[in-house]
Design a protein around this motif. Structure first.
Motif, PDB file in Angstrom:
ATOM      1  N   ARG A 694      93.510  21.947 104.606  1.00 23.63           N
ATOM      2  CA  ARG A 694      92.730  22.509 105.710  1.00 23.63           C
ATOM      3  C   ARG A 694      92.721  21.554 106.903  1.00 23.63           C
ATOM      4  O   ARG A 694      92.822  21.988 108.056  1.00 23.63           O
ATOM      5  N   GLY A 695      92.571  20.244 106.615  1.00 25.93           N
ATOM      6  CA  GLY A 695      92.620  19.269 107.703  1.00 25.93           C
ATOM      7  C   GLY A 695      93.961  19.284 108.405  1.00 25.93           C
ATOM      8  O   GLY A 695      94.041  19.222 109.635  1.00 25.93           O
ATOM      9  N   ARG A 699      94.554  20.182 112.272  1.00 26.31           N
ATOM     10  CA  ARG A 699      95.254  19.297 113.212  1.00 26.31           C
ATOM     11  C   ARG A 699      96.471  19.987 113.823  1.00 26.31           C
ATOM     12  O   ARG A 699      96.768  19.820 115.007  1.00 26.31           O
ATOM     13  N   MET A 700      97.157  20.744 113.007  1.00 28.96           N
ATOM     14  CA  MET A 700      98.308  21.486 113.527  1.00 28.96           C
ATOM     15  C   MET A 700      97.867  22.494 114.586  1.00 28.96           C
ATOM     16  O   MET A 700      98.497  22.612 115.649  1.00 28.96           O
ATOM     17  N   ARG A 701      96.764  23.203 114.281  1.00 28.63           N
ATOM     18  CA  ARG A 701      96.269  24.172 115.259  1.00 28.63           C
ATOM     19  C   ARG A 701      95.807  23.476 116.539  1.00 28.63           C
ATOM     20  O   ARG A 701      96.029  23.976 117.647  1.00 28.63           O
ATOM     21  N   ARG A 704      98.736  22.401 118.452  1.00 27.51           N
ATOM     22  CA  ARG A 704      99.379  23.587 119.020  1.00 27.51           C
ATOM     23  C   ARG A 704      98.601  24.092 120.237  1.00 27.51           C
ATOM     24  O   ARG A 704      99.189  24.455 121.257  1.00 27.51           O
ATOM     25  N   MET A 705      97.253  24.106 120.109  1.00 28.46           N
ATOM     26  CA  MET A 705      96.453  24.565 121.230  1.00 28.46           C
ATOM     27  C   MET A 705      96.578  23.612 122.420  1.00 28.46           C
ATOM     28  O   MET A 705      96.663  24.064 123.575  1.00 28.46           O
ATOM     29  N   ARG A 706      96.601  22.316 122.126  1.00 30.32           N
ATOM     30  CA  ARG A 706      96.780  21.367 123.222  1.00 30.32           C
ATOM     31  C   ARG A 706      98.127  21.585 123.909  1.00 30.32           C
ATOM     32  O   ARG A 706      98.220  21.552 125.150  1.00 30.32           O
ATOM     33  N   ALA A 707      99.121  21.794 123.110  1.00 30.19           N
ATOM     34  CA  ALA A 707     100.433  22.049 123.689  1.00 30.19           C
ATOM     35  C   ALA A 707     100.432  23.335 124.503  1.00 30.19           C
ATOM     36  O   ALA A 707     101.021  23.401 125.591  1.00 30.19           O
ATOM     37  N   ILE A 708      99.737  24.351 123.956  1.00 30.71           N
ATOM     38  CA  ILE A 708      99.667  25.626 124.677  1.00 30.71           C
ATOM     39  C   ILE A 708      98.972  25.450 126.020  1.00 30.71           C
ATOM     40  O   ILE A 708      99.453  25.924 127.060  1.00 30.71           O
ATOM     41  N   TYR A 709      97.831  24.738 125.991  1.00 28.00           N
ATOM     42  CA  TYR A 709      97.094  24.540 127.239  1.00 28.00           C
ATOM     43  C   TYR A 709      97.881  23.670 128.214  1.00 28.00           C
ATOM     44  O   TYR A 709      97.845  23.883 129.432  1.00 28.00           O
ATOM     45  N   ALA A 710      98.589  22.662 127.682  1.00 24.81           N
ATOM     46  CA  ALA A 710      99.413  21.833 128.559  1.00 24.81           C
ATOM     47  C   ALA A 710     100.506  22.664 129.215  1.00 24.81           C
ATOM     48  O   ALA A 710     100.764  22.556 130.421  1.00 24.81           O
TER      49      ALA A 710
END
Length: 954
Positions: A694-695, A699-701, A704-710
């Motif tokens: 789960r951790g 972390r993957m999510r 991924r979200m940081r990459a998406i927002y970037a």
């Protein structure tokens, strides 16, 4: 060993029983059957109990679960042993075979189907057309062979009355390229169900009770299932490649057999006649022969004398009946063999070159009748039980050979295992000159009247001292047998009493050469092909044909030799009850089958040395969490040392042996100690792994979200920049245009700039105009913009079209302007204001509705009430910051109400006397105040603007 299931399902491998007793064996078998676990292992042998119901354990998901897995990685299943045989064939280029045995109704035929379906499912992933064609023919051949080789009996709806051995050939890629079928047919079988039109064309009636050969099963033969099966058989024949002419010939032969059974004879003491010739005409038509030839073959026998003379010898009524039945059986047997050979001609590998195509390997599947013990056991049971004796002998030899071979490979000392060797029983049956088959053949060859009783006396004489043979004559006190009728063989599976009646007739070849010549001369090419021996003339036929028992013995010896050179896998089928019930478990019936299948002996052989053996890597993978030195990974030199650490920590090092590649565990108790500890640790490990996973997922999510927002941010910035670049490009030369770019079309903005774009389009054009306004006029422009914001749509006229002077007291009256200017300067010095926001004449109205003319001066500091008639004397001075708002009307009057924080409002009317044209000064006052508060103090601005409202006075 199988992946261990929950204890509520019993032991998944009989080798792991605490004690090897029949009681524990049966308890475990019954428990698993009641829990819906129909498969159990004995090492690598699968014990299968017929569930008598459809089970959802054969679908694609199950196939995928067992594909490429080891036996012990999943619960016991037919697919596991099928995959093991396939892997051994493919990985080691080793020919393998799967032997399926059990009594009628135990599920052998269904087991062979599932094995074939699994092999078909896991091969040819590339869907090559030629391989798919071979697979289809192999699968469809089962349907055809069942239709002609199985029968509906009281014990089984689809009982195999023949033995079938199929070799499936594979190329070096493990893809099926062909096959070959051997059959071991013993009995005639059922008829078939066709349409009324078809039956009429073959001169048949849709009633099995009409025909002697189907009369016994008339109550059970016809059903909807039979009709659907008939359609499936027709489809399968087409897929395999049978032509319409060949299929029609098959039906004609079947119809001839049924009609033959109804041919009756009568005698007048001197000769035999046929009752009713209509059936003969139909038989002649169906077999494409002459009616006279059919009659002659049924009533006479052509023989050659020693001098070469050919004579016709008439039959007795009994001989005619024997000849008719022998002819009917031979027709069916030849038909079945021709069908098998026809299938083989399609599936056999042709022109296979090992140099070009690699080695051709084989998986054999044997589906053969199991041991039979009935109340009345005859020649058929004798042959079947002899076959099972041979297979049991091979089974024990191969199992022991496998065990001994594994011990030698692993460097473990081999200990001799005591077991019952049934070679003595096999010799009793097949030994030359002394065996029962030889005695039967000798009786059949003897000239003169030799009866079954005479044959029994001969066996009693020659076999009197044999420990596994007895009869009533040899055991006079055994009243379970009759004199001159019964003999008993002590088989490995138990004692079987046989009735000698009919042994000689069933063993003899009662088919006269006249029938063979009749069929060979048929105009039907299929019939002619079935009877090649009919081309010999009567004078050429000198050698007596082999007896049925000898032919069967030879085929079984060949079968055993063929199986002996392959690596065997076994499926032992058990019938749980005689009622075909999915819930009833007949203990006595099942125990009897366990005994004659030799399952206890199999368990003892596996348990004689070490009950469990497995590769070190597999043991380590399964049990490493039970030892602190091996979890999660060991740092030892080899997996064997790590396994030794596990064994030592649990304290059963005296119960194991270490092979070159495998760990051998002697008793199941040690294994279950490991399993129990592993079962206790698994939930803890699962929770830990879930937490870690789960951790990891979180972390993957997050990444991924940081990459998406970037990416979104970069893209938005790029779109904004691209928009501004486009705007810059389009508006590069607008300064030189007459309308300052008003006519230029703006590009579509990105979503992030939609609101900005809406406000910018007009503001930008306005800016182009505003920036050309002189600085001296900007104060007026700002005031008008502020008034527009406050009054637009609320007041009809607010003076936007005229010039705003602001300081009207200094301009309107030249006679008094000097006085006002002086007073204004004094007030500027006194109050330190910097700007006059508005000044002008007004009429003040008090609360008593009295009005007086006054002067109004509004600066950025205070509001002054002046007396114009007294040189603009200051009558009242109010700080500007006490005003919270103002109210005006929506009409053209000049009424203004200034609101204060003390609620002491000031009501006045701008401009004395009548209004001059275009002299509305309310808008100018509002604009000046709003602009001032907007540009100066934020808090005051907010308070003032929020209090601004519009009153519509009556």
């Amino acid at each position: 060993m199988a992946e261990l299931e929950g204890l509520e399902f019993g032991k998944s491998d009989f080798v792991l029983l605490d004690e090897v007793t029949m009681e524990q064996f049966m308890e475990n078998l019954k428990l698993r059957f009641e829990k819906g676990r129909i498969y159990t292992y004995i090492g690598e042998v699968v014990v299968s109990v017929n569930p008598y119901r459809q089970m959802d354990i054969y679908g694609k998901d199950t196939v995928d679960a067992y594909r490429g897995r080891e036996l012990y990685e999943n619960p016991p299943h037919l697919y596991a042993v099928s995959d093991a045989a396939y892997k051994a064939m493919k990985r080691r280029a080793k020919d393998t075979c799967i032997v399926i045995s059990g009594e009628s109704g135990a599920g052998k035929t269904e087991a062979s189907k599932y094995i074939m379906q699994y092999i078909a499912a896991i091969t040819n992933p590339g869907q090559r057309a030629e391989v798919e064609s071979v697979k289809n023919v192999l699968l469809k051949s089962n349907c055809v062979l069942e239709a002609f080789g199985n029968a509906k009996t009281n014990r089984n709806d689809n009982s195999s009355r023949f033995g079938k051995y199929m070799d499936i050939n594979f190329n070096f890629n493990g893809e099926p390229t062909g096959g070959h079928i051997n059959n071991y047919l013993l009995e005639k079988v059922r008829g078939w169900v066709g349409s009324d039109e078809m039956l009429e064309s073959f001169h048949l009636q849709n009633d099995p009770a009409v025909y002697i050969y189907t009369r016994e099963g008339a109550a059970t033969v016809t059903s909807n299932n039979d009709r659907s099966s008939h359609k499936a058989v027709m489809s399968a024949l087409g897929v395999i490649g049978f032509s319409n002419e060949e299929i029609n010939s098959i039906y004609q032969i079947l119809a001839s057999i049924l009609l033959l059974g109804n041919v009756q004879f009568e005698t007048d003491g001197e000769s035999v006649q046929i009752l009713g010739l209509e059936a003969i005409d139909h038989i002649a038509e169906l077999t494409a022969t002459e009616a006279d030839s059919v009659i002659k073959s049924l009533l006479f026998r052509t023989v050659a004398t020693g001098g070469g003379e050919v004579i016709e010898k008439g039959h007795t009524e009994q001989d005619a009946c024997f000849g008719r039945d022998a002819f009917a059986k031979a027709l069916y047997e030849r038909l079945f063999c021709w069908i098998v050979n026809r299938i083989n001609s399609v599936i056999e590998v042709k022109d296979y070159n090992p140099v070009l195509h690699g080695k051709n390997t084989v998986i054999g599947v044997l589906d053969i009748y199991g041991f039979e013990i009935f109340e009345n056991n005859s020649f058929e049971q004798f042959c079947i039980n002899y076959c099972n004796e041979k297979l049991q002998q091979l089974f024990i030899e191969l199992i022991l050979r496998q065990e001994q071979g594994e011990y030698q490979r692993e460097g473990i000392t081999w200990q001799h295992i005591d077991y019952f060797n049934n070679q003595i029983i096999v010799d009793l049956v097949e030994q030359p000159h002394k065996g029962i088959i030889s005695i039967l053949d000798e009786a059949c060859l003897t000239v003169g009247k030799v009866t079954d009783t005479v044959c029994l006396e001969s066996m009693d004489t020659k076999l009197a001292q044999h420990p596994h043979y007895t009869s009533r004559k040899l055991s006079p006190t055994d009243k379970t047998m009759d004199f001159q009728k019964h003999f008993r063989i002590r088989h490995y599976a138990g004692d079987v009493t046989y009735s000698v009646e009919g042994f000689l007739d069933k063993n003899k070849d009662l088919l006269f050469q006249d029938f063979k010549r009749l069929m060979y001369n048929s105009a039907d090419p299929v019939l002619k092909e079935m009877w090649p021996d009919g081309q010999l003339s009567i004078t050429e036929v000198t050698k007596r044909p082999l007896t049925a028992a000898t032919l069967f013995k030879n085929s079984i010896v060949a079968l055993v030799d063929k199986l002996g050179c392959k690596e065997p896998y076994y499926v032992r089928c058990i019938k749980p009850n005689e009622m075909k019930s999915p819930v009833l478990f007949d203990d006595a019936r099942c125990q009897h089958q366990v005994a004659y299948l030799g399952l206890m002996e199999n368990v003892m052989v596996r348990r004689a040395g070490f009950a469990y053996r497995q590769h070190y890597a597999r043991v380590l993978q399964r049990y490493k969490m039970t030892c602190e030195y091996t979890w999660p990974n060991h740092l030892m030199a080899s997996d064997r040392e790590a396994v030794e650490a596990i064994v030592t920590q649990h304290g059963f090092q005296d119960d194991v042996a270490y092979g070159h590649t495998k760990l051998f565990v002697r008793t199941p108790r040690s294994l279950y100690t490991l399993e129990q500890e592993r079962a206790a640790l698994i939930p803890i490990l699962v929770l830990f792994l879930q937490k870690v996973w789960r951790g990891a997922l979180a972390r993957m999510r997050c990444r991924r979200m940081r990459a998406i927002y970037a990416i979104m941010g970069c893209y938005k910035r790029y779109k904004v920049k691209a928009h501004f670049w486009e705007v810059e490009s389009r508006f590069a030369n607008v300064r030189t245009m007459a309308d300052y770019g008003k006519s230029v079309e703006w590009p579509n903005p990105p979503a992030a700039l939609s609101k900005f774009h809406k406000n910018t389009v007009m503001l930008w054009w306005a800016r182009q105009i505003v920036k050309n306004i002189p600085p001296s006029d900007m104060l007026e422009v700002r005031a008008k913009v502020a008034a527009l914001t406050a009054l637009s749509g609320e007041r009809k006229d607010w003076g936007v079209s005229r010039a705003w002077e602001r300081d009207y007291l200094a301009r309107d009256c030249p006679q008094t302007s000097s006085s006002f200017i002086r007073v204004s300067k004094d007030l500027r010095n006194k109050d330190m204001y910097s700007q006059v926001l508005f000044s002008g004449f007004c009429r003040k109205v008090n609360r008593f509705n009295k009005s007086t003319d006054r002067g109004l001066l509004i600066t950025d500091k205070c509001v002054y009430k002046l007396e114009p008639n007294k040189q603009y004397k200051v009558l009242k001075r109010l700080p500007l910051d006490i005003f919270t708002g103002l109210s005006v009307t929506s009409e053209v009057d000049q009424m203004v109400a200034l609101h204060t924080s003390s609620q002491d409002d000031v009501l006045l009317c701008l401009q004395r006397g009548e209004l001059c044209t275009n002299q509305d000064r309310v808008g100018e006052l509002v604009g000046a105040l709003v602009d001032h508060f907007t540009r100066s103090v934020h808090t005051t601005r907010h308070c003032f603007v929020s209090s601004l409202d519009f009153l519509k006075l009556a």
